[in-house]
Design a protein around this motif. Structure first.
Motif, short mmCIF file in Angstrom:
data_model
loop_
_atom_site.label_atom_id
_atom_site.label_comp_id
_atom_site.label_asym_id
_atom_site.label_seq_id
_atom_site.Cartn_x
_atom_site.Cartn_y
_atom_site.Cartn_z
N THR A 130 0.83 -1.21 0.00
CA THR A 130 0.00 0.00 0.00
C THR A 130 0.86 1.25 0.00
OG1 THR A 130 -0.12 -0.06 2.42
CG2 THR A 130 -1.89 -1.15 1.20
N ASP A 131 2.15 1.07 0.03
CA ASP A 131 3.08 2.19 0.07
C ASP A 131 4.06 2.06 -1.10
OD1 ASP A 131 5.79 3.45 0.85
OD2 ASP A 131 4.41 4.30 2.34
N ALA A 132 4.11 3.07 -1.96
CA ALA A 132 4.94 3.01 -3.16
C ALA A 132 6.42 2.84 -2.83
CB ALA A 132 4.72 4.26 -4.01
N ALA A 133 6.87 3.51 -1.78
CA ALA A 133 8.30 3.42 -1.41
C ALA A 133 8.64 2.01 -0.94
CB ALA A 133 8.60 4.44 -0.32
N VAL A 134 7.74 1.40 -0.18
CA VAL A 134 7.98 0.03 0.29
C VAL A 134 7.99 -0.94 -0.88
CG1 VAL A 134 7.02 -1.87 1.65
CG2 VAL A 134 7.03 0.45 2.58
N LEU A 135 7.05 -0.75 -1.82
CA LEU A 135 7.01 -1.60 -3.01
C LEU A 135 8.33 -1.52 -3.78
CD1 LEU A 135 5.60 -3.42 -5.09
CD2 LEU A 135 4.62 -1.35 -6.10
N GLY A 154 1.65 -9.17 -13.52
CA GLY A 154 0.43 -8.40 -13.66
C GLY A 154 0.30 -7.51 -12.44
N THR A 155 0.11 -6.21 -12.66
CA THR A 155 0.05 -5.29 -11.54
C THR A 155 -0.88 -4.12 -11.87
OG1 THR A 155 1.40 -3.92 -10.04
CG2 THR A 155 2.02 -3.95 -12.36
N SER A 156 -1.29 -3.39 -10.88
CA SER A 156 -2.10 -2.19 -11.11
C SER A 156 -1.30 -1.21 -11.96
CB SER A 156 -2.46 -1.55 -9.77
OG SER A 156 -2.99 -0.25 -9.97
N VAL A 157 -1.99 -0.55 -12.89
CA VAL A 157 -1.28 0.44 -13.72
C VAL A 157 -0.66 1.54 -12.86
CG1 VAL A 157 -2.65 0.04 -15.80
CG2 VAL A 157 -3.44 1.71 -14.12
N ILE A 175 6.97 2.35 -11.13
CA ILE A 175 7.87 1.73 -10.15
C ILE A 175 8.56 0.52 -10.76
CG2 ILE A 175 7.98 0.51 -7.93
CD1 ILE A 175 5.68 2.28 -6.98
N PHE A 176 7.78 -0.35 -11.39
CA PHE A 176 8.37 -1.53 -12.02
C PHE A 176 9.35 -1.14 -13.13
CE2 PHE A 176 5.08 -3.89 -9.85
CZ PHE A 176 5.60 -5.17 -9.73
N LYS A 177 8.99 -0.15 -13.93
CA LYS A 177 9.86 0.28 -15.02
C LYS A 177 11.15 0.89 -14.48
CE LYS A 177 7.90 2.46 -18.48
NZ LYS A 177 7.00 3.39 -19.22
N ALA A 178 11.06 1.64 -13.39
CA ALA A 178 12.24 2.28 -12.82
C ALA A 178 13.19 1.24 -12.25
CB ALA A 178 11.82 3.27 -11.74
#
Length: 241
Positions: free
Chosen positions: A39-44, A63-66, A71-74
């Protein structure tokens, strides 16, 4: 804050979680999914960058939420791993199976897929035609519900499967058998079967697939307007290279 389980802790967690899996999955190594919740972008981003959740040296698909796309690309870019977006999908859910419209299947032979049909499904699936897809389809047919329409020679002419995530998909009808209402019959049949087994009834429909979108809406499925699922491939599949 994120932390990674030790090897012993992972083994303990695996043994405990297995009790909640269907018996068909408890001893299967054919196909494994990694489920990652954050639920936290930094943790992900920290988990993706530092943990062993994914082996970034090998091919894998996510498969992930758009909303998690960047984050995945970075992380992939930082690791020098090629990343390709292969699909963006609507999340379609059937909340009340009892409200499925009546479907006339009289005179139509409906069955389940078996191992002899793996090649047919693989050759017609948009993302098929390789060993990864074959293993995935074999696992789905062996361990999860499926439905198909058989012709007079007992060969499938239309079919639908259930993914390990319980989503229904891979819906396909051979071109010469389209326009007969088979897709409607199969979606309705599999939705009822999965509901009876205690599975959630939902599907991911690619944004450009207007025909399937209309079909599912007409059967009572509703789109979650707040959610889109994006599918990414990382690294290049190497078996045939």
């Amino acid at each position: 804050m994120a932390f990674e389980l030790s090897e012993d802790q992972l083994k303990t967690a695996e043994n405990k979680l297995k009790r909640y899996l269907p018996m068909s999955q408890q001893n299967s190594d054919l196909f494994k999914d990694a489920l990652l919740f954050a639920t936290d972008a930094a943790v992900l981003e920290e988990i993706l960058s530092k943990s062993s959740v994914f082996d970034w040296s090998k091919y894998f698909c996510v498969g992930t939420s758009v909303s998690h796309t960047e984050i995945f690309k970075a992380v992939a870019s930082a690791k020098g791993v090629p990343c390709k977006r292969v699909a963006t999908c609507y999340l379609m859910t059937l909340e009340d199976v009892s409200r499925l419209p009546s479907v006339d299947s009289s005179g139509i032979s409906i069955s389940s897929l078996d191992e002899s049909h793996i090649g047919l499904v693989n050759q017609t699936w948009k993302f098929g035609k390789d060993d990864v897809a074959v293993a995935m389809i074999r696992n789905m047919i062996a361990n999860f519900p499926s439905c198909c329409v058989l012709d007079a020679e007992r060969k499938p002419v239309s079919w639908i499967l259930t993914y390990p995530s319980c989503a229904i998909g891979m819906l396909y009808t051979l071109p010469e058998h389209r326009g007969k209402g088979y897709a409607k019959i199969l979606v309705s049949s599999l939705a009822k079967r999965n509901h009876a087994l205690g599975y959630p009834v939902y599907s991911f429909i690619e944004e450009e697939n207007a025909v399937s979108y209309r079909l599912f809406v007409n059967l009572g499925f509703t789109e979650d307007p707040s959610y889109r699922e994006a599918w990414f491939e990382f690294n290049k599949f190497q078996i045939f290279q």
